[in-house]
Design an enzyme around this catalytic site. Sequence first.
Site, short mmCIF file in Angstrom:
data_model
loop_
_atom_site.label_atom_id
_atom_site.label_comp_id
_atom_site.label_asym_id
_atom_site.label_seq_id
_atom_site.Cartn_x
_atom_site.Cartn_y
_atom_site.Cartn_z
N GLY A 201 0.82 -1.21 0.00
CA GLY A 201 0.00 0.00 0.00
C GLY A 201 0.85 1.25 0.00
N GLU A 202 0.24 2.34 -0.44
CA GLU A 202 0.93 3.63 -0.41
C GLU A 202 0.13 4.56 0.47
OE1 GLU A 202 3.86 4.67 -1.46
OE2 GLU A 202 4.22 2.72 -2.39
N ALA A 207 5.39 4.28 2.21
CA ALA A 207 4.88 3.02 1.70
C ALA A 207 4.58 2.05 2.86
CB ALA A 207 5.91 2.41 0.77
N VAL A 208 3.69 1.09 2.59
CA VAL A 208 3.38 0.04 3.58
C VAL A 208 3.83 -1.30 2.97
CG1 VAL A 208 1.57 -1.05 4.94
CG2 VAL A 208 1.39 1.37 4.37
N ASP A 311 -10.91 10.97 11.84
CA ASP A 311 -10.71 10.65 10.42
C ASP A 311 -11.32 9.27 10.13
OD1 ASP A 311 -9.83 10.94 7.85
OD2 ASP A 311 -7.72 10.56 8.28
N ARG A 315 -11.92 4.05 4.16
CA ARG A 315 -10.52 3.88 3.70
C ARG A 315 -9.59 3.64 4.90
NH1 ARG A 315 -11.95 9.08 3.31
NH2 ARG A 315 -11.02 10.42 4.89
N ASN A 316 -10.04 4.04 6.09
CA ASN A 316 -9.23 3.85 7.29
C ASN A 316 -9.67 2.66 8.14
OD1 ASN A 316 -7.50 5.92 6.70
ND2 ASN A 316 -8.76 7.47 7.73
N ASP A 329 -5.38 4.01 11.40
CA ASP A 329 -5.04 5.41 11.14
C ASP A 329 -5.42 6.35 12.26
OD1 ASP A 329 -3.74 6.84 9.08
OD2 ASP A 329 -4.80 5.52 7.70
P1 ADP Z 1 -2.74 6.77 4.78
O1 ADP Z 1 -1.36 7.32 4.97
O2 ADP Z 1 -3.35 7.13 3.45
O3 ADP Z 1 -3.62 7.03 5.93
P2 ADP Z 1 -1.79 4.14 5.40
O4 ADP Z 1 -0.36 4.49 5.23
O5 ADP Z 1 -2.25 3.89 6.77
O6 ADP Z 1 -2.68 5.19 4.67
O7 ADP Z 1 -2.10 2.86 4.53
C1 ADP Z 1 -2.12 2.86 3.12
C2 ADP Z 1 -2.65 1.52 2.64
O8 ADP Z 1 -1.76 0.48 3.02
C3 ADP Z 1 -4.00 1.14 3.23
O9 ADP Z 1 -5.08 1.66 2.51
C4 ADP Z 1 -3.97 -0.37 3.16
O10 ADP Z 1 -4.36 -0.82 1.89
C5 ADP Z 1 -2.49 -0.68 3.40
N1 ADP Z 1 -2.28 -0.96 4.83
C6 ADP Z 1 -2.00 -0.09 5.83
N2 ADP Z 1 -1.87 -0.72 7.01
C7 ADP Z 1 -2.06 -2.03 6.78
C8 ADP Z 1 -2.08 -3.21 7.60
N3 ADP Z 1 -1.88 -3.17 8.91
N4 ADP Z 1 -2.33 -4.40 6.98
C9 ADP Z 1 -2.55 -4.46 5.65
N5 ADP Z 1 -2.55 -3.40 4.84
C10 ADP Z 1 -2.32 -2.19 5.37
#
Ligand code: ADP
Length: 462
Positions: A201-202, A207-208, A311, A315-316, A329
């Site tokens: 994920g981004e 990045a995640v 928030d 999406r969160n 989040d």
């Molecule tokens: P933002 O910065 O936009 O709030 P995050 O950085 O928290 O978003 O996460 C971006 C994306 O990464 C999420 O929408 C999700 O798809 C993925 N992601 C985040 N945390 C996890 C997690 N614990 N397990 C699986 N996927 C995750």
Amino acid sequence: MAEMSWAAGTQCVAKGDHRKPKSGELAYHKGDILTIVDTSTKKGCYVVKHNSTGEEGLINSANVREREALRVDPNLSLMPWFHGKISGPDAVCKLQPAEDGLFLVRESIRHPGDYVLCVSVSGKVVHYRVIYKDNKLTIDNTQYFYNLIDMIEFFSKNKGSIATTLLKPKQKQGTKSAEVELSKTGWLLDISNLTLGENIGEGEFGAVYEGEYMGQRVAVKTIKCDVTAQAFLQETTVMTKLQHKNLVRLLGVILHKGLHIVTELMTKGNLVNFLRTRGRSVVNSVQLLRFALDVCEGMGYLESKKLVHRDLAARNVLVADDSVAKVSDFGLTKLDLKEPDNVKLPIKWTAPEALKKEKFSTKSDVWSYGVLLWEIFSYGRQPYPKMSLKEVKERVEGGYRMEAPEDCPPGVYSLMRICWKQEPRRRPTFHKLREKLEQETGDLSLDTGSECREGIWSGSGC
Ligand code: ADP
């Protein structure tokens, strides 16, 4: 208190001393931080690894306790050695009495945008100009760093082209080292136990990745920019207080070239994508209600702690392997103090009083929860379809509310409507919402005869 899951990789704290271990047992002192390696070897015992000595051994499970939450403290710093805009002579004064390897970083006054690393060596202070070039930092044009944290980490281990390795930070007055506090409380994880996998994920700030930490599948959010990392420390601090089955659990953080936030892995991703990619033919309304209930329970827990999320949106919300939804989040989560703040607000999810007067409360979270219910029952559609943000703001203020999503059970739509009452105090609490949702779930399960969570997929035979 919520039940603690003692999975491998969990950090815990020794309750007392154990100085004379028998064969196979671990020696430890009160307050030592231990990592659980295995919970299944012997009944009532865990195999643990000592975080400081690296030794492994058995411990009685009754002799360890949960980690303490970190206190929200604006002085907690990832860069306690950063002194901001001070002059060279000031830096020299601060590095007295002279001690080899004592160091600080300051902003350059002569070259705005650059930094200066000041190090005490052989009774003198040497000033190294740190040049900011192409989004990277360098002292010698050979070694480049993402940020100051990365640079200090490098020169603490390697002398490189400077006169001595950095041995001791000169802490800015009033700051507290985040690294020390995280380590003392057991929230600092060891990068050598982490295996990083694919990018999943981004986020807005980094990045995640998925990964594995001592046998447990984890998600790792990496934040490279040091200013952002400092801001994320707030999110992390809030997460240390939270233990609930419907909130994404923090395992700990790693400080390496920036900040890595390690949480449990939610293999089915965020709820919006989950619903959009599966749709009506795969996910039935009982499962939608379960998602709604999961989020409601997580939010009820935040409500009981007087924490406001600010928030809340689909999406969160993330979905675990067993299809349990969990709120994530916590970047904007604050104590319910109703103080103003200058952050960009997610207009379509934010209650009118929060948009207009920055009055955030559990009741403004309840408004957002109503929008989230709408997102769930419309299978991940963007709320207020085809309306601009300006239009949404004006029309909602004037009393406009979204219509029910297609095929939404009337009982659920009336819950949305009470979440969207103009007056915050007329909106229900999450506690009340939960009761109503449970009733709704009961009614629907009776209608459809559906009972188990894993039976949500068409053709799954449940
Ligand atoms: P933002 O910065 O936009 O709030 P995050 O950085 O928290 O978003 O996460 C971006 C994306 O990464 C999420 O929408 C999700 O798809 C993925 N992601 C985040 N945390 C996890 C997690 N614990 N397990 C699986 N996927 C995750």
